[in-house]
Design an enzyme around this catalytic site. Sequence first.
Site, PDB file in Angstrom:
ATOM      1  CB  ILE A 150      -0.992   0.020   1.186  1.00  0.00           C
ATOM      2  CG1 ILE A 150      -0.250  -0.014   2.529  1.00  0.00           C
ATOM      3  CG2 ILE A 150      -1.972  -1.133   1.087  1.00  0.00           C
ATOM      4  CD1 ILE A 150      -1.156   0.176   3.737  1.00  0.00           C
TER       5      ILE A 150
ATOM      6  CB  ILE B 259      15.379  -1.296  10.633  1.00  0.00           C
ATOM      7  CG1 ILE B 259      14.884  -0.757  11.979  1.00  0.00           C
ATOM      8  CG2 ILE B 259      14.798  -0.499   9.476  1.00  0.00           C
ATOM      9  CD1 ILE B 259      13.386  -0.875  12.208  1.00  0.00           C
TER      10      ILE B 259
ATOM     11  CD  GLU C  53      -0.869   0.219  11.980  1.00  0.00           C
ATOM     12  OE1 GLU C  53      -1.997   0.048  11.515  1.00  0.00           O
ATOM     13  OE2 GLU C  53       0.090  -0.510  11.674  1.00  0.00           O
TER      14      GLU C  53
ATOM     15  CB  THR D 121       4.395  -0.219   3.489  1.00  0.00           C
ATOM     16  OG1 THR D 121       4.025  -1.415   2.799  1.00  0.00           O
ATOM     17  CG2 THR D 121       3.148   0.369   4.146  1.00  0.00           C
TER      18      THR D 121
ATOM     19  CD  GLN E 174       5.199   2.865   5.772  1.00  0.00           C
ATOM     20  OE1 GLN E 174       4.265   2.487   6.461  1.00  0.00           O
ATOM     21  NE2 GLN E 174       5.014   3.491   4.632  1.00  0.00           N
TER      22      GLN E 174
ATOM     23  CB  VAL F 250       8.252   0.751  11.168  1.00  0.00           C
ATOM     24  CG1 VAL F 250       9.402   0.007  11.801  1.00  0.00           C
ATOM     25  CG2 VAL F 250       8.300   0.613   9.656  1.00  0.00           C
TER      26      VAL F 250
ATOM     27  CG  ASN G 277      14.836  -0.514   2.631  1.00  0.00           C
ATOM     28  OD1 ASN G 277      15.445   0.517   2.882  1.00  0.00           O
ATOM     29  ND2 ASN G 277      14.540  -0.870   1.392  1.00  0.00           N
TER      30      ASN G 277
END
Length: 771
Positions: free
Chosen positions: A489, A653, A729, A491, A662, A727, A655
Site C-alpha cells: 500500500i 529494520i 503504525e 509501504t 513510514q 513500523v 530497509n
Amino acid sequence: MSSATTALIPELRTPVADAGTGYVKTGTAVPRVDGRDKVTGAARYAAEISADDLLHGVVVNSTVTRGRIVSFDTSAAMAQPGVVDVITYLNRPKMRSYDLFYKDMTAPAGAPFRPLYDEQIVSNGQPVALVVAGTFEAARHAAALVKVRYEITPHETGLLNYLSRPHKPQGLKAGFTPPPDEKGNAARAWQDADCKIDAQYFSGVEHHNPMELFASTVIRAADGHLTIYDKTQSSQNSRWYVSRVFGLSKAEVTVRNPYVGGAFGAGLRPQYQLPLAVMAAIKLRRSVRVVMTRQQMFTFGHRPETWQRVKLAASRDGVLRSIAHEAVAETSRFEDYVEVVVNWSGQLYACEHIRLAYQLVDLDQFTPMDMRAPGAAHGVHALEVAMDELSYEVGMDPLAFRLKNYAEINPVDGLPYSTKELRACYAQGAERFGWSRRPLAPRSRREGTEWVGWGMATGIWDAMQMFARASAVLHADGRLVVSSAATDIGTGTYTVMATIAAEELGLPLEHVAFQLGDSTLPVAPVEGGSSHVATVGSAVQGACEKLKKNLFKLARQLPDTPFDNARFADVEFAEGRIRLRREHGTGMALVELLKAAEVTRIEEKYLLLPNMLKQRKYTRAVHSAVFCEVRVDEEFGTVRVTRVVSAVAAGRIINTRTAASQVSGAVVWGISQALHEETHMDHALGRFMNHNLSEYHVAVNADIHDIDVLFVQEDDRIVSRLGAKGVGEIGIVGVAAAISNAIYHATGKRVRSTPMTPDKVMSAPVMSDEV
C-alpha cells in the site's frame, strides 16, 4: 525482463530493481524497486486498467440518514444518451441473503452493510443506485437525474449527544482484545494519593483520504470469469467477499491489486464500489468500472469519535499509584466496531492499581473502521497528555516522570516483553532533540509574537505476526521469483521482500522479482496492523532457506563436488554462488549448478505459522519516544510544529530507507491529527458537511518542518524469525500528545481535544497555578 521474472499478472510487469543495484543486505537503505514505475506512470492502479467495451458506473447516494426508500424515478436518467442501466435493489442480480456471506475477513460483530440489498436506509450517503453508461461523463450526468423518494425516520448522530447510554461491545474483531480485569483498587488508590488529575479528552471524526480513490474494474471474460482490479489491502479478502456474496466459486473470480495508492486501513474491508461493479458486470455481461468520487470517500467508515476520561494519581515522589482510563466510542446500529483504546494504559507504566473500561454507543452512522494505529492514535494520546499533566502536579520533568515509572514487565499480567528498548528510545531521542536544555516551567521562552514549547510522549503498538505462505522459484538463468498474495500500500513491500530473498540466496537485487497483489498467489494475511514484514517476510525467508537446502543437495550429488563432505552449515550463498564458508574460492555459480544438474527450475514453498505457544508467554510491542517543538502565536492561536524527533524500537529494520519513510509519513499524519483533521456533521441532517479536500484540512508542505527519525538497536526473534517488528503504525502514536504537551509548555494552556485548532488554543485558560 526475461521470462523467468514474468509475473502472473500479464497486463502489469512485476517491478524489479534497476541493473546495477547489485548485492544488498537487510538493514541498509535499499531504493524502492517500484519507484521508477510509479514516477513514470508504468504502475497502473485499479481505475487505470483498460478493457474492451468497458462500461462506467457512478453511484447515487442517499440524501437522508434513516428511513426507507419509497420509490425511484429513473426515467430522466435512462433517457440520456449512452446510459445502459440504472441498478437498484429492485432490479439487481441475485445476492446471498444471510449476513454471514457478507462478513469479510476483518468484519466486526454484527450484520454487515449489504449494498443495494433492500429499501432500508441506515446512514447518510449510503449507495441507493448505480447508473451505468458507456462513458464516465454520461453516467455522472445521469446519476444527478435519478430521483428517490424516502420515508424518513428520526435519526441520532453525534457521540457527545448520547454518552449516557453506552453498552459493552457485543462480540470481537480481529486484533481486538477487551480491557483486562481491574488490578488492585484504582478508585481507592486515587483517592488516597497525594497528587492526582481527573481529565476528559475528546477526539473528533477523521476520514481516510488516500490519494487513490476507491475503485474497482471488473473485466468479464467470454466464459463469465471475473478478473477484478480492486483498491484493497487484500486481494484474497476481496475475492472471498465477492465469491460469497454472489455465490461464485473460487475459480470464477480473480482479484488483483498490484499497486495501491495508499489505504491506511480504509482498504481492510471491501468498500461498496466493489459489489456494485460486480453486480453490474454480472447483470449486463460486460466489463464495468466504478470509481468513488472524493465526496463519496466520506460516506463509508472513519476513525470513530471518541470520548475518554483518565484519572491518574501519584505519590509526592512521583511514583504512580493509580491509573484509570475509560473510553466511549461510536459505532453503527448494525455492527459493533471495536478497537484497542484503553489497554495501552495497562502496559506502559508500572502501577499496582489499574482499571480500564471501553464501551460503545450505537448511532445512525456508517460503521467506523481502522485508521492508522486504530485505537492507539487517540487512546495513547489521552494517556500521554494525562501523564504530562500529572508530571507538573508532582513537579517533575515529563521524561524523568516516565522513567521513574518505567515498566520492566507488563503491569497487568506480569509477562516479560519479548524485547523492549524504550529506555534507549528515551535516551537517544532526548539526546538528539536536546531535551536536557528544556526549562521545566511553561511560558519560559518567547520569540517575537510566538511562545516556544517543547513536549514529549511515549508511543506503543502491537508487534503482530500472522500466518502466510510464500513460494520461491529459481530459474536456470539465475532469476529468482518469489510470490505471496501480499499487498503493497506504499509501504515498500515489493522492495523489502525482494531484499530478503536476494540476501538469502546471495543474488543481485535486479535478479529477484517479488510477485504480490493477486488472489491466486500463495495465501497472505490482510495487509494491516504493521504485520507484513514479520509475517510475509518470514515466509519469504523460509521459502528461500528451503530452496538453499535443495540447491545444497544438488551440489552434493554432482561428480567431483567440493561439497561431498560438507554440511549445510558449512556453506553460504553469496555473489550468485554456493561456496564453502571457510574457502570462498571453493564453490560454483548457481547458474552453473542448475546447468550441471540438468535442472531448469527449482521451486520451494513455505508455510509460516506463528509459534503461539512461545509468543503468548511474552508481551510483544513496538515502542517509541516522540519529542517536538512548537511555536504558538499568542494573538492568533496558530501552532507551528517546527521540529520532531521520533526514536523507534521496532526490532531489526530490514530497509532503513522505507522504514524511515513510514515513520516520517506517520509523523506528518500525527501533526495533521493534532492540528487539522476533523469531519464536522450537521446533526439536523445527519450528514458530514466538509466532505472535500478544500474544507477537510490536512497537513500540507507549509505545515511540515524538520522530522528526524532514528531507530534504536533491537532484535526480536520471539516476534519473527527475521527479528523484525512492524513500523507502519508506531510513527503516528504519541505525536499528537507530544504536540499537545508542547503547546502547554509554550503557553500554559491545556487543550484536551483534537484537533487543537486556533480557536481552542485561544479560548483555553492559562493554568496559572501550574505556571
